[in-house]
Write an enzyme that holds these catalytic residues in place. Structure first.
Site, PDB file in Angstrom:
ATOM      1  CE  LYS A 178      -4.387  -1.457   1.990  1.00 36.95           C
ATOM      2  NZ  LYS A 178      -5.458  -1.062   2.914  1.00 36.95           N
ATOM      3  CE  LYS A 201      -8.510 -10.356  -2.810  1.00 36.34           C
ATOM      4  NZ  LYS A 201      -8.259 -10.206  -1.371  1.00 36.34           N
ATOM      5  CE  LYS A 219     -11.763  -1.348  -1.233  1.00 33.29           C
ATOM      6  NZ  LYS A 219     -12.384  -1.514   0.082  1.00 33.29           N
TER       7      LYS A 219
END
Ligand code: TRP
Length: 336
Positions: A115, A198, A201
């Site tokens: 991240k 995966k 969003k």
């Protein structure tokens, strides 16, 4: 050995819409767990701001995720449904855990590395100590069972280490060792455009995912456009090896239908993708379109959503406050 009353805790971040991956990988399990467990389900808004969020969008997202929780079948009468920031004990316990966890432990967290991206110096300190806050979420309720996906297992391990070190440092048997927990099955749902990634969003292509607010037409369209390979479907699960798109569509069908992968292959094995896709489009519309309609109905009733969160937060706080008060006592603060 102290025995702890079983309690389930889990949470999701209010960033972006929930999608099929959240539904089949988490929500279906959360809903099932309500039948046999005391459950606490959190909208983790304090985790969300570890990356900057537009305040107006964040407030909306907190309500939207809550509406989706309810539309998927979380029951505010049986379970506690609330948002993290309305229970200040999370932040308070997280501070204590900042002082329990070691730098070396956090340095090993792979999600921070992902991240934070290239420029780690520019990441917020909150993003770095995110796992300590997650440990506080769980342990403020002395939760024993935590349904989480693969990507959160490392954070749960850290929560266990923090619980153990706290107990050891203060010579108490205060916190339980929370365990990962899956009831029935959790399905790892992949992108409809690339079966090796995966469903997410943050994927720029909306065709890659089915949002829980998609219309029936969009759901059917996305399934028909889903990437496939050239071969016929196999008749045995072993034949799905090395065919990620086929495996994904078959897995989604099985999960939505409540059956096994073998059941799906018995029905569609030997056939072309189009047969499976047509049936899957119908099945997905049947299962998901009502959730979208209910989510929209709830989103229009902000007073009700806010009421659910206020009530849930009060009930959550009634559990967390005495536990965190004991923590103050244990570490040596003055407790009045
Ligand atoms: N970190 C989790 C995620 O991104 C969300 C989360 C926060 C959570 N606190 C939690 C999950 C406590 C389980 C328990 O998916």
């Amino acid at each position: 050995m102290t025995t702890f009353t079983p309690r389930v805790f889990s949470g999701m971040q209010p960033t972006g819409n929930l999608h099929l991956g959240n539904y089949l990988g988490a929500m279906l399990n959360w809903v099932k767990m309500q039948d046999t467990n005391e459950c606490v389900y959190c909208v983790v808004d304090m985790h969300a701001i570890t990356l900057w969020q537009n305040p107006i969008a964040l407030r909306q997202a907190i309500r939207d995720v809550t509406a989706a929780y309810l539309a998927c079948g979380l029951d505010p009468k049986r379970s506690i449904i609330f948002n993290q920031s309305q229970v200040p004990e999370h932040a308070e316990l997280a501070w204590v855990f900042n002082c329990v966890a070691r730098l070396g432990w956090l340095n090993r967290m792979t999600q921070f590395k992902d991240k934070a991206g290239k420029d780690k110096e520019a990441a917020s300190v909150g993003l770095y100590v995110y796992p300590n806050l997650m440990a506080a979420d769980i342990l403020a309720y002395k939760a024993t069972h935590v349904p989480v996906g693969e990507d959160q297992k490392q954070h749960l391990e850290l929560a266990r280490d923090i619980a153990a070190k706290f107990n050891n440092d203060y010579e108490v048997e205060f916190f339980p060792q929370p365990e990962p927990y899956i009831v029935g099955t959790a399905t790892r749902v992949m992108s409809l455009r690339d079966g090796t990634k995966k469903m997410s969003k943050s994927d720029p292509s909306d065709l890659s995912r089915i949002n829980l607010t998609d219309s029936a037409d969009d759901i059917a369209k996305k399934i028909r456009k889903a990437k496939t390979d050239m071969d016929a479907l196999p008749s045995e699960p072993a034949g799905l090896k090395g065919r990620p798109e086929a495996e994904n569509l078959v897995g989604i069908f099985a999960a939505l239908n409540g059956g096994t992968v073998q059941d799906v292959l018995t029905q569609f094995g030997g056939g072309q993708f189009s047969g499976l896709k047509n049936a899957l489009a119908d099945l997905a519309v049947e299962k998901l379109a009502p959730i979208a309609i209910e989510t929209k109905r709830l989103q229009a009733d902000q007073t009700y959503i806010d009421q659910v969160l206020a009530d849930g937060s009060a009930r959550a706080r009634a559990i967390a406050a005495p536990i965190v008060k004991d923590v103050r006592e244990i570490v040596g603060f003055l407790v009045s």
